[in-house]
Design a protein around this motif. Structure first.
Motif, short mmCIF file in Angstrom:
data_model
loop_
_atom_site.label_atom_id
_atom_site.label_comp_id
_atom_site.label_asym_id
_atom_site.label_seq_id
_atom_site.Cartn_x
_atom_site.Cartn_y
_atom_site.Cartn_z
N MET A 1 0.84 -1.21 0.00
CA MET A 1 0.00 0.00 0.00
C MET A 1 0.87 1.26 0.00
O MET A 1 0.58 2.21 -0.71
CB MET A 1 -0.90 0.01 1.23
N THR A 2 1.95 1.26 0.79
CA THR A 2 2.79 2.46 0.81
C THR A 2 3.49 2.66 -0.53
O THR A 2 3.77 3.78 -0.92
CB THR A 2 3.88 2.41 1.91
N LEU A 3 3.75 1.56 -1.23
CA LEU A 3 4.43 1.65 -2.53
C LEU A 3 3.45 1.88 -3.67
O LEU A 3 3.86 2.03 -4.82
CB LEU A 3 5.21 0.35 -2.79
N ASP A 4 2.16 1.89 -3.36
CA ASP A 4 1.10 1.99 -4.39
C ASP A 4 1.26 0.89 -5.44
O ASP A 4 1.12 1.13 -6.65
CB ASP A 4 1.11 3.38 -5.04
N ALA A 5 1.56 -0.31 -4.97
CA ALA A 5 1.76 -1.44 -5.88
C ALA A 5 0.44 -1.84 -6.53
O ALA A 5 -0.64 -1.59 -5.99
CB ALA A 5 2.34 -2.62 -5.10
N ARG A 6 0.57 -2.45 -7.71
CA ARG A 6 -0.60 -2.97 -8.42
C ARG A 6 -0.47 -4.48 -8.57
O ARG A 6 0.63 -4.99 -8.80
CB ARG A 6 -0.70 -2.33 -9.82
N VAL B 1 -0.68 -13.13 -10.34
CA VAL B 1 0.43 -13.47 -11.24
C VAL B 1 1.68 -12.68 -10.87
O VAL B 1 2.77 -13.22 -10.78
CB VAL B 1 0.04 -13.17 -12.71
N SER B 2 1.51 -11.38 -10.65
CA SER B 2 2.68 -10.54 -10.35
C SER B 2 2.27 -9.27 -9.63
O SER B 2 1.09 -8.89 -9.62
CB SER B 2 3.44 -10.19 -11.63
N VAL B 3 3.28 -8.65 -9.06
CA VAL B 3 3.11 -7.38 -8.35
C VAL B 3 3.95 -6.35 -9.09
O VAL B 3 5.12 -6.62 -9.39
CB VAL B 3 3.60 -7.54 -6.90
N THR B 4 3.35 -5.20 -9.40
CA THR B 4 4.08 -4.14 -10.09
C THR B 4 4.25 -2.96 -9.14
O THR B 4 3.27 -2.46 -8.58
CB THR B 4 3.31 -3.69 -11.35
N ILE B 5 5.49 -2.54 -8.98
CA ILE B 5 5.79 -1.43 -8.09
C ILE B 5 6.27 -0.26 -8.92
O ILE B 5 7.29 -0.36 -9.62
CB ILE B 5 6.85 -1.85 -7.05
N PRO B 6 5.53 0.86 -8.89
CA PRO B 6 5.94 2.00 -9.70
C PRO B 6 7.27 2.56 -9.20
O PRO B 6 7.61 2.42 -8.02
CB PRO B 6 4.81 3.02 -9.52
N ALA C 1 4.61 0.71 7.95
CA ALA C 1 5.44 0.88 6.76
C ALA C 1 5.34 2.33 6.33
O ALA C 1 4.25 2.92 6.36
CB ALA C 1 4.96 -0.02 5.63
N VAL C 2 6.48 2.90 5.95
CA VAL C 2 6.44 4.28 5.45
C VAL C 2 7.44 4.46 4.30
O VAL C 2 8.51 3.86 4.31
CB VAL C 2 6.71 5.30 6.58
N VAL C 3 7.01 5.24 3.32
CA VAL C 3 7.89 5.67 2.23
C VAL C 3 7.67 7.17 2.11
O VAL C 3 6.52 7.63 2.02
CB VAL C 3 7.55 4.96 0.91
N LEU C 4 8.77 7.94 2.15
CA LEU C 4 8.60 9.40 2.04
C LEU C 4 9.75 10.01 1.24
O LEU C 4 10.80 9.40 1.05
CB LEU C 4 8.50 10.03 3.43
N THR C 5 9.51 11.24 0.79
CA THR C 5 10.59 12.02 0.17
C THR C 5 10.66 13.36 0.88
O THR C 5 9.68 13.82 1.48
CB THR C 5 10.33 12.27 -1.33
N LYS C 6 11.86 13.96 0.79
CA LYS C 6 12.11 15.25 1.44
C LYS C 6 12.56 16.25 0.39
O LYS C 6 13.24 15.88 -0.57
CB LYS C 6 13.27 15.07 2.44
N LYS C 7 12.18 17.49 0.58
CA LYS C 7 12.74 18.56 -0.26
C LYS C 7 13.10 19.72 0.65
O LYS C 7 12.23 20.20 1.39
CB LYS C 7 11.69 18.98 -1.30
#
Lengths: 286, 169
Positions: free
Chosen positions: A130-135, A168-173, A199-205
């Motif tokens: 979910m944090t990776l927005d996987a499909r 079948v598979s998981v796709t991670i953008p 779980a967390v995924v973040l970016t910083k600017k």
């Protein structure tokens, strides 16, 4: 403990497996690594009449890159995720998470597909996906379809999979370069499900959190996408007040059961602690 | 129930081709123990937690109570019976467990040794922390693990041709 009797099938292709699972209907279950299903069968909590073993299908294995996307075959094991240099470079949260799943023996057998598609709220990968927005790419009678991980989980052991369908598979953008990530899991012992995990995924600017995705494991009927907590963090420099508000927002959506891991109140509170730890660590890494 | 047909399985166990006729629901540990009469691997918890049934299957350590024999069709398996040399000389790990007192009741030992075997192939020079992490899927209720770790360190040193240095107490 001896499971109930069943007929064993070992198809050699995705099409053959799809045809089998479609024709056998609800009496059949796909078998991946087996380390969730076989224990359930030994307890007779699962009594499928047919097992369709996906282990003989080479197309379901492996990790590859397609444009910016990372595509992982459903039958790729946790041990293979840990060993993948491509994943270590591109999606390092998968290695970090795999290392806290079960134990070494189980990681040799347990698969990414089984972990995400079983629908067990104790599984660690759904929150990460979910944090990776996987499909998720799913195959069934009507061919293939793609479901976002954030829309896949409907309840404990209930997912968007229809009878006869399998993953079948998981796709991670593609993740942005220099993203920060963390999976924090509180567990009583090796091999245990999480008391709570985040779980967390973040970016910083310029020292400010620019994007953030957060999700929780094992504090609800499904993994929980913590949208509000993430929104609170976006735009912050991770000061104590915003971190506390984000943890509180995550606790507000947690609804764990009281069990051997602790009372509902304790596990809710641990969910907040895991969020705070995960966000701090991801922030340092970004 | 009994209308389900048995299936023919063939696999390599300790270098020999073996075959058998099994119900699909036959667990690999039962096939190994009851059909092949290789009773070194134990059934401890029967739930995938304790590791006493660990076998080496196609280069992986696997809990054989959580795998059907039919899933192992065509695979190559090593059990504790296959570790010593044909003349009976113990494997470095077996020697290590003996020399370092790595067992008391011995129930977990075949699983511990098979797991440590794969660990040392993948990581011939593990740190103590890596050994402990590597055997975290194997439970021992006697030793407190101290001497098991030493036994694996002993074996690693022997396999590497170096001198085993016990950590200072």
């Amino acid at each position: 403990m001896i499971p109930g009797a069943f007929t064993y099938h070992r198809p050699k292709s995705i099409d053959e497996a799809a045809a089998l699972l479609t024709s056998l209907g609800e009496e059949a279950r796909p078998l991946a690594g087996g380390h969730s299903l076989i224990p359930m069968m030994k307890l007779r909590m699962a009594t499928p009449e047919h097992l369709v073993d996906l282990a003989g299908i080479p197309e379901l294995k492996g990790v590859c890159q397609n444009g910016g996307d990372i595509i992982i075959g459903a039958m790729t094991t946790q041990a293979e995720l840990i060993a993948s240099e491509l994943l270590a470079a591109q999606v390092p949260i998968l290695r970090e998470t795999s290392l806290v799943i079960a134990d070494p023996q189980i990681r040799y057998c347990g698969t990414l597909g089984g972990n995400v598609a079983n629908g067990d709220p104790g599984n660690d990968m759904p929150a990460v996906m979910m944090t990776l927005d996987a499909r998720y790419t799913i195959v069934g009678e009507k061919g293939r379809r793609v479901i976002p991980s954030r829309e896949f989980y409907q309840g404990a052991y209930y997912t968007a999979l229809e009878p006869g369908e399998f993953l079948v598979s998981v796709t991670i953008p593609a993740l942005p370069d220099g993203h920060g990530f963390a999976y924090e899991k509180m567990k009583r012992k090796v091999g245990d499900y999480a008391t709570a995990a985040a779980a967390v995924v973040l970016t910083k600017k310029d020292g400010v959190i620019a994007t953030c995705a957060l999700a929780l494991t094992n504090v609800g009927d499904t993994a929980l996408f913590a949208e509000e907590a993430a929104q609170i963090l976006i735009g912050s420099r991770l000061d104590a007040a915003s971190l506390a508000r984000a943890a509180a927002a995550a606790e507000a959506i947690a609804a764990p059961a009281t069990d051997g891991r602790g009372t509902a109140a304790y596990r809710t509170s641990i969910a907040g602690v895991m969020v705070a730890r995960a966000v701090r660590r991801a922030f340092e890494r970004a | 129930m009994s209308k389900i047909q048995k299936m023919h399985v063939t696999m390599t166990v300790n270098g020999e081709t073996v075959e058998g006729l099994v119900e699909p629901r036959t667990l690999l540990i039962h096939f190994i123990r009851e059909h092949l009469l290789l009773t070194g691997a134990h059934i401890g918890c029967d739930t995938g937690h304790c590791g006493a049934c660990t076998l080496d299957i196609d280069g992986k350590s696997v809990k054989s109570c959580t795998m059907f024999a039919v899933q192992a069709e065509g695979s190559s398996i090593v059990t504790i019976e296959g570790l010593a040399a044909p003349d009976g000389t113990l494997h470095a790990l077996q020697e290590g467990f003996r020399m370092m007192h790595g067992l008391q009741c011995g129930y977990c030992t075949p699983g511990m040794i098979l797991r440590a075997h794969r660990l040392l192939i993948e990581n011939p020079n593990p740190t103590e922390a890596e050994i402990r992490f590597g055997i975290s899927g194997n439970l021992c209720r006697c030793t407190g693990y101290q001497n098991i770790v030493r036994a694996i360190q002993y074996a690693a040193a022997k396999l590497n041709g170096t001198q085993f240095q016990e950590a200072a107490e």
